[in-house]
Motif scaffolding. Sequence first.
Motif, PDB file in Angstrom:
ATOM      1  N   GLY A 196     -13.804  -2.003  -7.115  1.00 33.44           N
ATOM      2  CA  GLY A 196     -13.792  -1.013  -6.033  1.00 33.44           C
ATOM      3  C   GLY A 196     -14.036  -1.672  -4.680  1.00 33.44           C
ATOM      4  O   GLY A 196     -13.310  -1.420  -3.710  1.00 33.44           O
ATOM      5  N   VAL A 197     -15.036  -2.552  -4.620  1.00 27.45           N
ATOM      6  CA  VAL A 197     -15.345  -3.263  -3.362  1.00 27.45           C
ATOM      7  C   VAL A 197     -14.166  -4.155  -2.975  1.00 27.45           C
ATOM      8  O   VAL A 197     -13.720  -4.158  -1.813  1.00 27.45           O
ATOM      9  CB  VAL A 197     -16.637  -4.105  -3.528  1.00 27.45           C
ATOM     10  N   ALA A 198     -13.630  -4.882  -3.969  1.00 26.91           N
ATOM     11  CA  ALA A 198     -12.500  -5.785  -3.686  1.00 26.91           C
ATOM     12  C   ALA A 198     -11.297  -5.005  -3.175  1.00 26.91           C
ATOM     13  O   ALA A 198     -10.581  -5.459  -2.273  1.00 26.91           O
ATOM     14  CB  ALA A 198     -12.134  -6.549  -4.956  1.00 26.91           C
ATOM     15  N   SER A 199     -11.070  -3.807  -3.737  1.00 28.81           N
ATOM     16  CA  SER A 199      -9.899  -3.015  -3.323  1.00 28.81           C
ATOM     17  C   SER A 199     -10.029  -2.554  -1.872  1.00 28.81           C
ATOM     18  O   SER A 199      -9.026  -2.408  -1.169  1.00 28.81           O
ATOM     19  CB  SER A 199      -9.704  -1.816  -4.248  1.00 28.81           C
ATOM     20  N   ILE A 200     -11.270  -2.332  -1.422  1.00 28.85           N
ATOM     21  CA  ILE A 200     -11.468  -1.947  -0.014  1.00 28.85           C
ATOM     22  C   ILE A 200     -11.184  -3.155   0.897  1.00 28.85           C
ATOM     23  O   ILE A 200     -10.556  -3.026   1.948  1.00 28.85           O
ATOM     24  CB  ILE A 200     -12.906  -1.413   0.205  1.00 28.85           C
ATOM     25  N   ILE A 201     -11.600  -4.347   0.425  1.00 29.84           N
ATOM     26  CA  ILE A 201     -11.440  -5.560   1.252  1.00 29.84           C
ATOM     27  C   ILE A 201      -9.968  -5.991   1.332  1.00 29.84           C
ATOM     28  O   ILE A 201      -9.451  -6.256   2.414  1.00 29.84           O
ATOM     29  CB  ILE A 201     -12.312  -6.715   0.691  1.00 29.84           C
ATOM     30  N   VAL A 202      -9.298  -6.033   0.160  1.00 33.19           N
ATOM     31  CA  VAL A 202      -7.919  -6.566   0.170  1.00 33.19           C
ATOM     32  C   VAL A 202      -6.845  -5.481   0.086  1.00 33.19           C
ATOM     33  O   VAL A 202      -5.654  -5.794   0.042  1.00 33.19           O
ATOM     34  CB  VAL A 202      -7.696  -7.583  -0.979  1.00 33.19           C
ATOM     35  N   ALA A 203      -7.255  -4.205   0.069  1.00 29.19           N
ATOM     36  CA  ALA A 203      -6.315  -3.076   0.024  1.00 29.19           C
ATOM     37  C   ALA A 203      -5.273  -3.234  -1.080  1.00 29.19           C
ATOM     38  O   ALA A 203      -4.064  -3.191  -0.853  1.00 29.19           O
ATOM     39  CB  ALA A 203      -5.638  -2.904   1.387  1.00 29.19           C
ATOM     40  N   ASN A 204      -5.748  -3.457  -2.295  1.00 25.56           N
ATOM     41  CA  ASN A 204      -4.845  -3.630  -3.440  1.00 25.56           C
ATOM     42  C   ASN A 204      -4.986  -2.427  -4.375  1.00 25.56           C
ATOM     43  O   ASN A 204      -6.064  -2.176  -4.919  1.00 25.56           O
ATOM     44  CB  ASN A 204      -5.222  -4.936  -4.173  1.00 25.56           C
ATOM     45  N   GLU A 205      -3.868  -1.709  -4.576  1.00 24.65           N
ATOM     46  CA  GLU A 205      -3.920  -0.492  -5.382  1.00 24.65           C
ATOM     47  C   GLU A 205      -4.194  -0.785  -6.865  1.00 24.65           C
ATOM     48  O   GLU A 205      -4.834   0.018  -7.545  1.00 24.65           O
ATOM     49  CB  GLU A 205      -2.610   0.278  -5.240  1.00 24.65           C
ATOM     50  N   GLN A 206      -3.703  -1.927  -7.350  1.00 23.74           N
ATOM     51  CA  GLN A 206      -3.913  -2.265  -8.771  1.00 23.74           C
ATOM     52  C   GLN A 206      -5.398  -2.451  -9.067  1.00 23.74           C
ATOM     53  O   GLN A 206      -5.853  -2.141 -10.165  1.00 23.74           O
ATOM     54  CB  GLN A 206      -3.146  -3.547  -9.136  1.00 23.74           C
TER      55      GLN A 206
END
Lengths: 101, 411
Positions: B293-303
């Motif tokens: 979840g944190v990584a998806s906010i940082i790199v904007a990756n939907e997967q």
Amino acid sequence: MYTKDEIFKAVSTVNDPEVGFNLVEMGLIYDASCNEANEAIVTMTLSTRACPLHQMILQWVEEAVLRELPQMQKVTIDLVWEPIWNVTMASDEVKKKLGGL
Amino acid sequence: MAVSTNFAPPFKLIVPYFILGIFALVVSSFLLFGIDVENLQHLDVSTLALAHIFLLGFVMMIIFGAMAQLVPVVLEVGHFAVDLYYIIYPLLFIGTAMMGFGFYAHPTLLAFGGVVVLIAFSIFLFETFMTILKVKRYNFTIVSVIVSTVMLLIGIIFGLVMALGYSGIIDIDATHYLHAHIFFVLYGYVGVSVMGMSLVLLSMFWLSHGYSLKHIKRALWLIILACGTVLLELFVSLPFLLTLAYGLLLLALSSYLMQAYLLYKTRARLEKDIYLYSILMAYASLALSLLFGVASIIVANEQLILSGMWIWLFGYITFMITGHLYKIVPFLVWYQKFSPFIGKKKVPMLADMVPKRAAFMQFIFMACGVLLGSVAIMLQHNILFDAAVSFFVFGALFMLKNLLYMIRFEG
């Protein structure tokens, strides 16, 4: 009139089905006394207030004392929450088996 | 004095919840084969059907069954009308099946199924609120039950509006309500219920003592704040509010994870059993989903978001439930079949009633399925995902077999 040790021995026939130890070695029985009319008071606690076997364990203690000590006339359970039970109150054998020693 | 056993509901009332719940888990696991992980972000009908069968049929069904058993234990009062639980599970099961078919084939069924589910939920809410009114002494778990119940009430209202929109009965953009529906039902109800109940159950089964409650209290406030932010976004339509809500949610779950660690650290029971393995797997999954979840906010990756959601649902929530079934079901069966013989003849211990090897098989198959599935979703690899689902299906079938074994246990 029965002694405290005799009452403790009677209560030790009651096992907690979840952990597999009897209530005395778990350290759940704080005190016991008996008057000349053979009426006992057992002061005890439970490992958690949310114990689903709450009422049943109290009943088992009462039944065990009456069953194991034939002259006993009456048993009163005094359930207390102070001091709060913790594993240091259990016997060394229990602590060892639970993994605490 | 707290007395809970007098209020315990009968065995025959609780067991259908667990059997139907695990049956829904098995059905959901087979339906996973129909998921296209290359296009998972476009919530197609098969994904929506699966999500509802999994969440309503499995997660909600088991939580409701557990609540029937645990509410008297936690609230220290009897149910207002425990017999109402006899109506809830058939309605929830029928409503869920109708919604499943509705998504796949007949959208009209969706609205009717939604209404049946709404009736089941309304009965549950009514019974729970009326029971809460009897409470004299409030603690954190009781507050969490109140909060989660209110969250469910709001969440199902959004769900019903969406169902009416999908089926064409009212003219609205159903997707507009999706985040509010997910936040209130999934995190507000399921999340908070699991938090509150786990606090009681973990400390009871692990014999944890002397821990602070500050982390879980903070988690509860953060979830309330996150849900409130989503509600605000619904009216003012400012997209950054959604990001803020997800941020608050991640903080809330991280705080809860710290509480779980405290319970683990202060536990007296150190034995390694299927309960411990399942709970550790659940919290490892929660930690992993938070990282994603944190990584998806940082790199904007939907997967990353999708994979994190997969781990949250099929790792954290599922293992939390299956692990606790290995404790709750033996207790219920023991209470029903063996407790009358205490002091009269030898009775089994609760641990004797768990099929240890089969439980371990269930754990391994499901854990492999969850981990492989998360990789497959990240890589958008359908064949790998089918392999993961195969593992998960075996795990679910083992769980069904183990549940029936524990229910039929005769000593």
